[in-house]
Scaffold this motif. Structure first.
Motif, PDB file in Angstrom:
ATOM      1  N   THR A 106      28.077   6.788   3.725  1.00  0.00           N
ATOM      2  CA  THR A 106      29.094   5.737   3.722  1.00  0.00           C
ATOM      3  C   THR A 106      28.671   4.577   2.832  1.00  0.00           C
ATOM      4  O   THR A 106      29.495   4.010   2.094  1.00  0.00           O
ATOM      5  N   GLN A 125      29.141   5.767  -0.802  1.00  0.00           N
ATOM      6  CA  GLN A 125      30.560   5.854  -1.143  1.00  0.00           C
ATOM      7  C   GLN A 125      31.177   4.473  -1.305  1.00  0.00           C
ATOM      8  O   GLN A 125      31.895   4.203  -2.272  1.00  0.00           O
ATOM      9  N   THR A 126      30.888   3.582  -0.362  1.00  0.00           N
ATOM     10  CA  THR A 126      31.467   2.234  -0.389  1.00  0.00           C
ATOM     11  C   THR A 126      31.010   1.466  -1.620  1.00  0.00           C
ATOM     12  O   THR A 126      31.815   0.811  -2.296  1.00  0.00           O
ATOM     13  N   THR A 156      27.557  -3.919   1.197  1.00  0.00           N
ATOM     14  CA  THR A 156      27.862  -2.522   1.506  1.00  0.00           C
ATOM     15  C   THR A 156      27.133  -2.047   2.753  1.00  0.00           C
ATOM     16  O   THR A 156      27.692  -1.309   3.567  1.00  0.00           O
ATOM     17  N   SER A 191      29.327  -0.904   5.997  1.00  0.00           N
ATOM     18  CA  SER A 191      29.218   0.513   6.375  1.00  0.00           C
ATOM     19  C   SER A 191      28.916   0.679   7.866  1.00  0.00           C
ATOM     20  O   SER A 191      29.277   1.703   8.462  1.00  0.00           O
ATOM     21  N   ARG A 200      32.294   0.625   9.364  1.00  0.00           N
ATOM     22  CA  ARG A 200      33.023   1.852   9.029  1.00  0.00           C
ATOM     23  C   ARG A 200      32.571   3.024   9.895  1.00  0.00           C
ATOM     24  O   ARG A 200      33.386   3.836  10.332  1.00  0.00           O
TER      25      ARG A 200
END
Length: 310
Positions: A48, A51-52, A104, A108, A111
């Motif tokens: 994550t 990706q973020t 990030t 995350s 997320r």
């Protein structure tokens, strides 16, 4: 978290195994993107983070470079002929990279927590199409309110401003590259409302992703100094130009997307005095005059002064 507490106490029932399965099968799931051979929640978290960060990086440079080239280079004589300023583009890019990298890791965490603890849902049939506009209104109200007050506190308390928010206001003359130039903790504090609305009320995953895209795009667009859509319900670019002015400008036009809280709290300033030579600016204002006058009649630009005069 009230909903999560209600779930723990048995007042509502959410099948978390189903939610996790729907989360894993959604196209946005980071595990489908990159995995590094790690299993479990640690692998999911690292995926994550990657990706973020990469998505934010691509979006930032795509939008900021495109906007800067279009308004500040290719069409400067059309939109910004009178804007002659000292821009700190490399400073803004440096802090944007620092911000994206470190923020990030914090974002995350939220997320990864969303499918496990929030009311995020993945199938429209769970609540029906009728709930979509309701969730949009709820999210905007929640996000606007919390972001306004977080941003205002960053300007109100000297310690917070000096240690965090001054980084963003170093650039008095702004460009699209300024849109992400924040201290990571500052940016995270202002991003928390967008990421946590799903913990307060149900919101569809695709809608959540859409709001994230809108937030990023808006952050870039309000730093281009060109009021392309001067509808005063919104806090558009020249509102934000005023916000970056030295002195009292920082305590004006504090909101995120809309001018509602600024009007209620007396921190709104009309943006019409800002014109860097775009000769169509007044034409755009004239086109929206009726809509702006109606909005002004519903929510005047300074509610506090009106109350004092009564």
């Amino acid at each position: 978290m009230i909903w999560y507490l209600a779930e723990l106490l048995g007042f509502i029932k959410i099948d978390r195994s189903v939610k996790l399965e729907e989360y894993v099968n959604h196209p946005s799931y980071a595990g489908n993107f990159i995995r590094f051979g790690m299993d479990g929640i640690v692998g999911e978290y690292i995926s994550t983070v990657c990706q973020t960060f990469l998505f934010a990086l691509a979006l930032y440079f795509t939008l900021s470079c495109s906007s800067y080239y279009y308004f500040f280079k290719k069409n400067k004589q059309l939109y910004l002929p009178k804007l002659n300023a000292k821009f700190y583009i490399y400073y803004d890019i440096k802090w944007s990279l620092i911000n994206m990298f470190f923020e990030t890791f914090l974002v995350s965490i939220i997320r990864v927590a969303q499918p496990r603890f929030s009311l995020m849902y993945y199938n429209i049939s769970d609540y029906g199409y009728w709930y979509i506009p309701i969730s949009i209104i709820l999210h905007i109200m929640y996000d606007e309110t919390l972001t306004y007050w977080v941003h205002r506190w960053l300007h109100t308390y000297p310690y917070l401003y000096i240690k965090l928010h001054r980084i963003h206001h170093f650039s008095k003359d702004i460009t699209p590259f300024s849109g992400f130039a924040f201290h990571p903790l500052d940016a995270f504090a202002q991003a928390v409302p967008m990421f946590t609305s799903c913990f307060i009320f149900p919101i569809h995953m695709n809608l959540f992703l859409f709001f994230g895209l809108c937030t990023t795009s808006w952050a870039i667009s309000i730093h281009d100094n060109v009021p392309a859509l001067p509808f005063k319900f919104l806090l558009y670019s020249t509102h934000h130009t005023i916000h970056h002015e030295p002195g009292p400008g920082g305590m004006k036009n504090i909101g995120k997307f809309t001018s509602v809280w600024d009007r209620i709290m007396g921190t709104y300033e009309e943006p019409d005095r800002i014109n860097f030579g775009w000769n169509q600016q007044q034409t755009q204002l004239d086109k929206l005059k009726k809509a702006n006058d109606l909005y002004e009649s519903i929510l005047p630009s300074d509610v506090k002064k009106i109350k004092k005069n009564k």
